[in-house]
Write an enzyme that holds these catalytic residues in place. Structure first.
Site, PDB file in Angstrom:
ATOM      1  N   HIS A  61      24.800   1.508  42.453  1.00 34.67           N
ATOM      2  CA  HIS A  61      24.184   2.037  43.283  1.00 34.67           C
ATOM      3  C   HIS A  61      25.024   3.063  44.397  1.00 34.67           C
ATOM      4  O   HIS A  61      24.986   2.287  45.508  1.00 34.67           O
ATOM      5  CB  HIS A  61      23.490   0.784  43.825  1.00 34.67           C
ATOM      6  CG  HIS A  61      22.273   1.285  44.423  1.00 34.67           C
ATOM      7  ND1 HIS A  61      20.985   0.522  44.708  1.00 34.67           N
ATOM      8  CD2 HIS A  61      21.824   2.251  45.359  1.00 34.67           C
ATOM      9  CE1 HIS A  61      19.989   1.012  45.220  1.00 34.67           C
ATOM     10  NE2 HIS A  61      20.344   2.163  45.700  1.00 34.67           N
ATOM     11  N   LEU A  64      25.259   9.989  46.410  1.00 32.66           N
ATOM     12  CA  LEU A  64      26.395  10.906  46.677  1.00 32.66           C
ATOM     13  C   LEU A  64      25.478  12.416  47.389  1.00 32.66           C
ATOM     14  O   LEU A  64      26.297  13.313  47.868  1.00 32.66           O
ATOM     15  CB  LEU A  64      26.838  11.479  45.406  1.00 32.66           C
ATOM     16  CG  LEU A  64      27.889  10.298  44.774  1.00 32.66           C
ATOM     17  CD1 LEU A  64      28.600  10.681  43.703  1.00 32.66           C
ATOM     18  CD2 LEU A  64      28.890   9.674  46.069  1.00 32.66           C
ATOM     19  N   ARG A  65      24.412  12.418  47.298  1.00 31.17           N
ATOM     20  CA  ARG A  65      23.448  13.602  48.251  1.00 31.17           C
ATOM     21  C   ARG A  65      23.534  14.668  47.520  1.00 31.17           C
ATOM     22  O   ARG A  65      22.571  15.659  47.839  1.00 31.17           O
ATOM     23  CB  ARG A  65      23.954  13.412  49.555  1.00 31.17           C
ATOM     24  CG  ARG A  65      23.820  12.106  50.321  1.00 31.17           C
ATOM     25  CD  ARG A  65      22.553  11.514  50.331  1.00 31.17           C
ATOM     26  NE  ARG A  65      22.394  10.599  51.198  1.00 31.17           N
ATOM     27  CZ  ARG A  65      21.283   9.678  51.383  1.00 31.17           C
ATOM     28  NH1 ARG A  65      20.465   9.767  50.291  1.00 31.17           N
ATOM     29  NH2 ARG A  65      21.301   8.504  52.110  1.00 31.17           N
ATOM     30  N   ASP A 308      24.852   0.774  47.701  1.00 29.40           N
ATOM     31  CA  ASP A 308      23.645   1.303  48.074  1.00 29.40           C
ATOM     32  C   ASP A 308      24.162   2.144  49.229  1.00 29.40           C
ATOM     33  O   ASP A 308      23.478   2.466  50.244  1.00 29.40           O
ATOM     34  CB  ASP A 308      22.762   0.454  48.613  1.00 29.40           C
ATOM     35  CG  ASP A 308      21.360   1.257  48.816  1.00 29.40           C
ATOM     36  OD1 ASP A 308      21.166   2.360  48.533  1.00 29.40           O
ATOM     37  OD2 ASP A 308      20.290   0.621  49.433  1.00 29.40           O
TER      38      ASP A 308
END
Length: 439
Positions: A61, A64-65, A308
């Site tokens: 989870h 990395l955008r 996360d």
């Protein structure tokens, strides 16, 4: 590629053993390692006396955008952060821009990860088009792509439509995939800002009730049972959720679950500071919830740790609480935070730590024997930890672009010293070394 003889490391914190790494693979462990090393050229010896050797960690989870939000993180900076945190594989969530809902986007993320070479980057495909929750994405195309996607999630958004969730669970059975659900009933969390409870009442904030998470989990484990498909529950945060998952497992339902490091260490009492660094989805819960989550990890109800990791640009967090984005960074602190919450408290040892951070997530995501154990012939994905070290978490010194760490300036135990990815030392003495190169 260098060859290494790692001497004196305690495997899983138990017995000292030597480890021989040759051409990217584990060539020998124990007494045979030093003997066989005499025949290896270009050998570097690393004295690991006092260090704990574990298989490289696997994060199910990670945000990395990239593509689209390179102001927050890129595949390069995120994978460098992963390496410094001890992760040799991460799973990149689909809430990018464009969303990873087609073969083209997941193949892009896969390629960027290979080119970076710091850790294995495996794309997660979206369940629905654009995370919109209205129609299924090109699940089959992503599964058949070069990225070979097996994990699908709308994380950040809940697949709230029961019929759509059922269809998704049925679809992924064809290639042994699974759905990772962000459990949040949207109607129960409208305008919610933090956990619903005593603290939210005292602060006058709209509360986020535990039942909003638990209701979706209860529905979805029944759908998983009905379809005989695989369900993974992201970032479990309440004691009630633990009990639902426990009951589902006892019935033989194919469900797995993760918990974040921050939900194992932090509670909603921190929100009294109004510091947006503590604003996260799902929200920080109560002390009772936190203790239930710890026990669930110890007794096996919760299967894995998922960071996360959710970096944000400074302007998204350095503002008033109501306007702030939800999310925390976590890749470079996860190892130490879990050690603080579970190992220092005596709830688990390093062998169980390896199960929840490496072996089980590798098995669930199909990585199998790709270096997440110490078997001879396995890919050499290894981390060395100093269990006695103490260090101060400093976001400014981290590789992630996000400064939004809730552990900033906290003293943490157990420092990562070395990371070996595919037999290449990508982190040496806690600092980045050189990438492994494209596989």
């Amino acid at each position: 590629m260098s060859n290494y003889l790692i001497t004196g490391a305690t495997l899983f914190g138990e017995d000292p053993q030597d480890i021989l790494v040759v051409e990217g693979a584990i060539a020998a462990v124990g007494a045979d390692a030093a003997a066989r090393a005499t025949d290896v050229s270009d050998l570097e010896t690393i004295d690991a006396t006092g260090l704990v050797a574990l298989p490289g960690m696997v994060d199910m989870h990670t945000h990395l955008r990239e593509p689209g939000r390179e102001d927050a993180e890129t595949v390069l900076t995120g994978s460098q952060a992963a390496a410094r945190g001890g992760f040799t594989a991460v799973h990149a969530m689909a809430n990018t821009a464009p969303v990873a809902d087609t073969a083209a986007v997941v193949e892009l993320v896969d390629r960027l990860g290979r080119e970076a070479g710091w850790t294995q980057v495996r794309p997660v495909g979206a369940v629905t088009v654009g995370l919109g929750g209205e129609r299924l994405s090109d699940i089959g195309g992503m599964a058949a792509s070069r990225a070979e996607v097996r994990m699908f999630s709308d994380d950040g958004m809940c697949v709230w439509d029961a019929q759509l969730m059922r269809r998704a669970l049925e679809y992924v059975k064809a290639f042994d995939g699974f759905i990772a659900q962000h459990a949040q009933e949207p109607r129960l969390t409208e305008k919610a800002q933090m956990n619903e409870g005593v603290v939210s009442a005292e602060l006058g904030m709209v509360g986020w009730p535990a039942v909003a998470e638990e209701a979706i989990i209860a529905r979805d484990v029944l759908l998983a049972e009905h379809t005989n498909s695989r369900l993974h529950v992201c970032h479990v945060s309440t004691a009630g959720s633990v009990e639902i998952i426990r009951a589902a497992k006892e019935r033989g339902i194919r469900v797995s679950a993760e918990v974040t490091p921050h939900h194992l260490l932090l509670t909603d009492e921190l929100v009294r500071s109004y510091n947006p660094v503590y604003k996260v989805n799902p929200p920080l819960r109560t002390e009772e919830d936190m203790q239930a989550l710890r026990q669930a990890v110890a007794d096996g109800v919760i299967d894995v740790i998922g960071t996360d990791h959710a970096p944000h640009p400074d302007e998204s967090k350095e503002c008033e609480w109501m306007a702030a984005a939800m999310g925390m960074t976590g890749l470079e602190t996860a190892l130490s935070v879990v050690a603080k919450a579970l190992i220092e408290t005596g709830m688990i040892g390093w062998r169980r730590f390896a199960e929840i951070t490496s072996r089980t997530p590798a098995r669930l995501t199909g990585l199998g024997n790709q270096g997440h154990n110490f078997e001879v012939g396995a890919e050499a994905n290894i981390i060395l930890i100093d269990p006695e070290a103490r260090w101060i978490a400093d976001p400014a010194a981290m590789s992630t672009q996000g400064n939004n760490s809730p552990f900033a300036q906290m003293e943490l135990p157990a420092r990562l010293v070395h990371t070996f990815y595919r037999g290449h030392r990508v982190v040496a003495n806690s600092e980045l070394a050189t990438p492994a190169g494209r596989p």
